[in-house]
Design a protein around this motif. Structure first.
Motif, PDB file in Angstrom:
ATOM      1  N   ASP B 175       0.818  -1.206   0.000  1.00 47.08           N
ATOM      2  CA  ASP B 175       0.000   0.000   0.000  1.00 47.08           C
ATOM      3  C   ASP B 175       0.855   1.261   0.000  1.00 47.08           C
ATOM      4  O   ASP B 175       0.368   2.337  -0.326  1.00 47.08           O
ATOM      5  N   ARG B 176       2.119   1.138   0.393  1.00 45.80           N
ATOM      6  CA  ARG B 176       2.965   2.339   0.435  1.00 45.80           C
ATOM      7  C   ARG B 176       3.421   2.793  -0.946  1.00 45.80           C
ATOM      8  O   ARG B 176       3.870   3.910  -1.106  1.00 45.80           O
ATOM      9  N   PHE B 177       3.374   1.887  -1.903  1.00 43.66           N
ATOM     10  CA  PHE B 177       3.780   2.273  -3.256  1.00 43.66           C
ATOM     11  C   PHE B 177       2.630   2.998  -3.932  1.00 43.66           C
ATOM     12  O   PHE B 177       1.499   2.509  -3.945  1.00 43.66           O
ATOM     13  N   SER B 254      -7.931   0.926  -0.245  1.00 44.76           N
ATOM     14  CA  SER B 254      -7.949   1.732   0.969  1.00 44.76           C
ATOM     15  C   SER B 254      -8.184   3.191   0.632  1.00 44.76           C
ATOM     16  O   SER B 254      -8.172   3.602  -0.526  1.00 44.76           O
ATOM     17  N   MET B 255      -8.419   3.972   1.681  1.00 41.35           N
ATOM     18  CA  MET B 255      -8.560   5.408   1.466  1.00 41.35           C
ATOM     19  C   MET B 255      -7.264   5.978   0.933  1.00 41.35           C
ATOM     20  O   MET B 255      -7.253   6.883   0.101  1.00 41.35           O
ATOM     21  N   PRO B 288      -2.689   1.036 -12.648  1.00 37.06           N
ATOM     22  CA  PRO B 288      -1.402   0.967 -11.944  1.00 37.06           C
ATOM     23  C   PRO B 288      -1.495   1.372 -10.473  1.00 37.06           C
ATOM     24  O   PRO B 288      -0.718   0.861  -9.659  1.00 37.06           O
ATOM     25  N   VAL B 289      -2.411   2.283 -10.141  1.00 35.58           N
ATOM     26  CA  VAL B 289      -2.457   2.740  -8.750  1.00 35.58           C
ATOM     27  C   VAL B 289      -3.219   1.746  -7.865  1.00 35.58           C
ATOM     28  O   VAL B 289      -2.852   1.516  -6.717  1.00 35.58           O
ATOM     29  N   ARG B 293      -2.927  -3.337  -4.911  1.00 35.64           N
ATOM     30  CA  ARG B 293      -3.267  -3.395  -3.488  1.00 35.64           C
ATOM     31  C   ARG B 293      -4.606  -4.045  -3.210  1.00 35.64           C
ATOM     32  O   ARG B 293      -5.067  -4.064  -2.076  1.00 35.64           O
ATOM     33  N   LEU B 294      -5.230  -4.554  -4.219  1.00 33.21           N
ATOM     34  CA  LEU B 294      -6.508  -5.230  -3.992  1.00 33.21           C
ATOM     35  C   LEU B 294      -6.259  -6.686  -3.619  1.00 33.21           C
ATOM     36  O   LEU B 294      -5.478  -7.368  -4.281  1.00 33.21           O
TER      37      LEU B 294
END
Lengths: 641, 321
Positions: B175-177, B254-255, B288-289, B293-294
């Protein structure tokens, strides 16, 4: 153009909504139909509709064209002329009793009070057109998408239908009346639709004296009766609407022996008329609205307590029937309050048959024109039921009802033969008049005083609305029998009708009770008149509330709370232009499609450079908040043309 | 009245020009891959960190190096292995016998651009050392918190196919990327071009910095000034919501991913010389964003879900008032 700039007038917005224009046109059509129906003129309304249609098409096609000065002056002149005519007509009409500026609630009440349902429907349609125009035009302009609350609306509709069905099932219908609470009565424009030919009834023979009331009824003469309504009756109880009464039968023809009259003022107070009969159960009001030209006879439930008819004078003949000096014209109304005596079989059983002529009229017992075999038939019919007068009357009535057939298809009586004799022994079929005549004469042969009554049967009675629609073919004839304790009692020997035709209060115990909660009509009291509308009075407020809800709801939908921002000046114009371009390209932007994607997809058209600039402007506006000025939009719009 | 009068912020046109310079420079080494290059640069401008994942030998490291070289500034590379310790990344204090003090020797993370190669080969403990640096822009060693120099940009690479002896990055770290990109295979023409360029040496040796660090910071500041209209915010929120409603999704976006999506779109707008975000930017960057993270159920692929949602989600109305 320059003048507008000089006066700093805002440019008038172009009405782009096709639906709104359609609503305006439909409103005009409804008004024209109203003129056609009530003005009895077809040419002018039809021409008006055609001209208006052409005008609407021209106006819609040229809505984006710049008008030249001459054209503008022409349009403005027409508008001003129409306005001037309307104002002048309104001002002049104040004293004429017609008020175009009266609001719709009053119009509606007037229409409903007059039982003019077609007009009520027209007013409602007109209001719907007006609301439709306002809604579509406004919503279109603010570019709002309206999605109605489908589920609540559907539920409400289904619930109303279910309630209606339940009410229809459970509301008691008066006996011997067709169960038709929903009576659609459209004006009948054709000359004849029914099949019955009847010679006797006042409707047909508008002859004799100036009032059109006939002096005689000939059983051999035949008239024609259709389905057209002749009058609407708002009444507290379903009754026979009695008209003329005849006492003398000679050679197939009924006449009245006593030609004397008493003259009254148009408003006859109760004290001018005979007092309430014994065993009176109460009174009920009727208001009649004539829709076809009728003879000058007041048809009403008898005995009458009081009466008002807007005529110069009223005359009462020797048989209690009131007559007007002239024919009753469409639109005329009169009101009657009648007694409702208790004429139940138990009551009538106790009346002894006294010898002698009632009202000193020997004709009531005159059966000389009845053949001897008919005398015997009468005696045969009542054999075994001779205890009381009532038993005899009912026995004979039942005999006629069961052994003879009711038919409207009746041949001609052979010449030289009495029509009653022919009916009783040869044809054995007939309609109300044959039955009533035969019964009258046969009762007389038994020593029971009787006379022939004519008028209308109840018609299509609606117990919820307290209303009855009387049509041409409801014209009827029946017998009035003299009972020593109760006077003249209506008896109906025609098959399919109740033998004892006495009026009864409708049995209201279900939804009809709603109507009876509202005070009943009495002559001359406006509040009571409002009450006589029954549950109909709830319709205008319901419609008003519904409209209000819709308006408030739309307003909530379209307004953004807490922002208080108004659209940037160029925003609406630009987005409207964008819509127009999409329409021009015959490809709408799909909901997930961004303006850039749309631009790429629609590339290659003749207006590509414009589309590129427009897309850029839309993006700048929608996503950077930089809407173009109105000038810029107009420039783009010019290039679109 | 506009913020341009108060402080010198890059006008969008100049930002676009700077970015074009970076891209052009990177393309001297990387053949094709326009989108990946721009995505990597977007991560830099947006002030985030980028995860490059693909097979070995597809140019992940080369891209990171080229980007770092173009920008100037300190570039460090961390080759992650299972025996890499957190202090190998953050640095540690060493006793200086000359003046009898502990002296902090900064680790490779104290650089402007850090390449964490094969990041999934490091142990979770070491991976999490990177976490604070990436998330907070600071490093705490032995109780002392030291801020990192701006710009700080981590490019991590990982090989998604080989899992033997790896420690997959936990969701929190993924999630940090700000975005994850795949290099993808080269086309035949591109492959031939690559061979041609390497015929007489490695072109990366000739690469020079074309943009100063100060200019990168300027770009990052300019990115923050890019307008994301209410309609864009609405669109992002509805996008996240639509993804959350999908049956296949176990762990929704996530938010933070929404924030990153907006930030990445702001940076992307700069490349095109715009000072406002278009829904097109969101559509392009959603994959890409969001996709990395899913958490997905079963064998469903996050990329498919994101693409479907983006293709079907209605835009907010154009009308703003």
């Amino acid at each position: 153009m320059n003048l507008r700039r000089f006066l700093k007038l805002p440019p008038s917005p172009v009405e782009n909504s096709l639906q709104a224009r359609v609503f305006v046109f439909l409103g005009f059509v409804v008004a024209s139909v109203a003129v056609a129906i009530y003005g009895q003129d077809y040419v002018v309304p039809a021409a008006g509709v055609v001209v208006a249609a052409i005008g609407h098409v021209v106006s819609y096609r040229g809505r984006n064209k710049r008008r030249r000065l001459a054209g503008q002056i022409l349009v403005a002149g027409l508008v001003m002329a129409a306005l001037a005519y309307f104002l002048a007509d309104s001002v002049l009409a104040i004293f004429g009793g017609i008020l175009p500026q009266a609001n719709f609630a009053i119009l509606y009440l007037a229409a409903v009070f007059a039982w003019d349902y077609p007009f009520g429907i027209l007013v409602a349609l007109w209001a719907i057109c007006l609301a439709g125009f306002w809604m579509t035009s406004h919503l279109r302009r603010i570019d709002a998408k309206v999605a109605g609350p489908i589920r609540p609306l559907a539920l409400a509709l289904a619930g109303a239908l279910a309630l209606g069905v339940i009410a229809f099932v459970f509301i008691p219908q008066p006996t011997a009346l067709s169960p038709t609470p929903l009576v659609v009565s459209l004006p009948s424009f054709t000359s004849f639709q029914g099949e019955m030919e009847n010679p006797a009834l006042p409707l047909v023979q508008i002859s004799g004296d100036p009032s059109g009331a006939t002096n005689s009824i000939d059983l051999r003469f035949r008239g024609r009766l259709g389905d057209a309504p002749v009058m609407y009756v708002r009444t507290g109880a379903p009754a026979y609407w009695r008209g003329l009464v005849f006492d003398t039968y000679q050679g197939g023809q009924w006449t009245a022996s006593n030609r004397s009259f008493v003259t009254f003022q148009p408003y006859i107070q109760p004290r001018s008329l005979p007092p309430a009969p014994k065993h009176n159960l109460g009174t009920f009001a009727q208001v009649f609205r004539v829709v076809r030209t009728l003879p000058g006879v007041i048809s009403a439930a008898y005995p009458i307590q009081s009466l008002y008819a807007p005529v110069s004078a009223l005359r009462r003949d020797a048989y209690g029937t009131f007559r007007t000096p002239d024919v009753l014209r469409p639109g005329q109304t009169y009101s009657v309050v009648s007694y409702l005596p208790n004429l139940s079989p138990q009551e009538l059983q106790s009346d002894p048959l006294l010898p002698g002529n009632p009202e000193n009229n020997p004709e009531y017992l005159n059966a000389q024109n009845l053949s001897p075999r008919a005398h015997q038939l009468a005696a045969h019919a009542v054999a075994g039921h001779t205890d009381t007068e009532f038993d005899q009357v009912m026995a004979l009535t039942t005999y006629l009802q069961t052994n003879f057939r009711y038919s409207l298809q009746l041949g001609q009586a052979p010449p030289g033969l009495d029509p009653v004799d022919w009916f009783l022994f040869d044809a054995k079929i007939g309609y109300c008049e044959q039955f009533a005549t035969a019964e009258t004469l046969m009762l007389r042969s038994l020593g029971i005083p009787a006379r022939l009554a004519t008028g209308y049967s109840t018609g299509d009675y609606n117990p919820v609305l307290n209303e009855s629609i009387v049509r041409e073919h409801d014209a009827h004839a029946w017998v009035e029998v003299w009972f020593s304790g109760h006077g003249w009692v209506p008896v109906d020997p025609s098959p399919g009708f109740a033998a004892l035709a006495a009026t009864q209060f409708p049995n209201r115990w279900a939804a009809a009770g709603l109507a009876s909660l509202i005070p009943h009509l009495s002559i001359g009291a406006p509040l009571a008149a409002l009450g006589s509308l029954g549950i109909l009075a709830a319709i205008p407020p319901a419609v008003a509330i519904a409209l209000l809800v819709v308006v408030v709801w739309a307003w909530f939908r379209t307004r953004r709370w807490g922002r208080g921002v108004r659209a940037a000046p160029g925003e609406s114009e630009l987005l409207r232009l964008y819509e127009n371009v999409q329409r021009r390209l015959k490809r709408r932007r799909a909901p997930p499609e961004t303006p850039l994607e749309y631009q790429r997809a629609a590339r290659g058209g003749p207006i590509e450079p414009l589309l590129d600039e427009l897309t850029e402007a839309v993006n700048q506006g929608a996503y950077a908040g930089r809407w173009p000025g109105s000038e810029r939009v107009r420039e783009l719009e010019k290039r679109l043309r | 009245m506009s913020s341009a009068d108060r402080e010198p912020v890059l006008v969008p046109r100049r930002a676009a020009e700077l970015l074009a310079r970076i891209e052009e420079n990177v393309h001297r080494v990387i053949v094709g891959k326009d989108k990946v290059v721009r995505l990597a640069a977007t991560g830099l401008v947006a002030g985030g960190h980028v995860l490059l994942q693909d097979l070995p030998g597809t140019g992940k490291t080369l891209l990171a190096r080229a980007l770092a070289t173009s920008v100037g500034g300190a570039f460090r590379r961390i080759q992650c292995t299972p025996d890499l310790l957190p202090s190998d990344i953050t640095g540690s204090s060493v006793f200086n016998q000359k003046d009898l003090t502990f002296q902090f020797i900064p680790g490779p993370v104290f650089a402007n651009i850090v390449l964490a190669d094969e990041v999934n080969r490091a142990t979770p403990r070491t991976q999490s050392a990177l976490l604070e640096a990436m998330g907070e822009g600071q490093v705490t060693v032995e109780g002392v918190t030291r801020p990192l120099e701006r710009p700080f940009f981590v490019v991590a690479t990982q090989n998604p196919t080989e899992f033997h002896g790896t420690y997959p990055l936990p969701e929190s770290q993924l999630d940090r990327f700000i975005l994850a990109a795949e290099m993808g295979p080269p086309t035949d023409d591109e492959a031939m071009e690559v061979l041609a360029r390497r015929e007489h040496g490695d072109p990366i040796a000739d690469l020079r910095a074309v943009v100063s660090l100060a200019e990168v910071i300027e770009l990052q500041d300019a990115c923050l000034k890019v307008v994301a209209a209410p309609a864009i915010r609405t669109y992002i929120v509805s996008l996240l919501h639509a993804i959350r409603l999908r049956q296949e999704v176990l762990l929704p976006a996530s938010m933070r991913s929404g924030v990153y999506l907006q930030r990445a779109a702001q940076a992307w707008a700069l490349f095109e010389g715009r000072d406002f975000v278009l829904p097109d930017d969101i559509k392009l960057l959603a994959l890409p964003v969001l996709s990395h993270r899913l958490g997905m159920r079963g064998r469903f692929k996050a990329a498919d879900v994101v693409e479907e949602v983006v293709a079907s989600l209605p835009l907010p109305p154009l009308r703003q008032h």
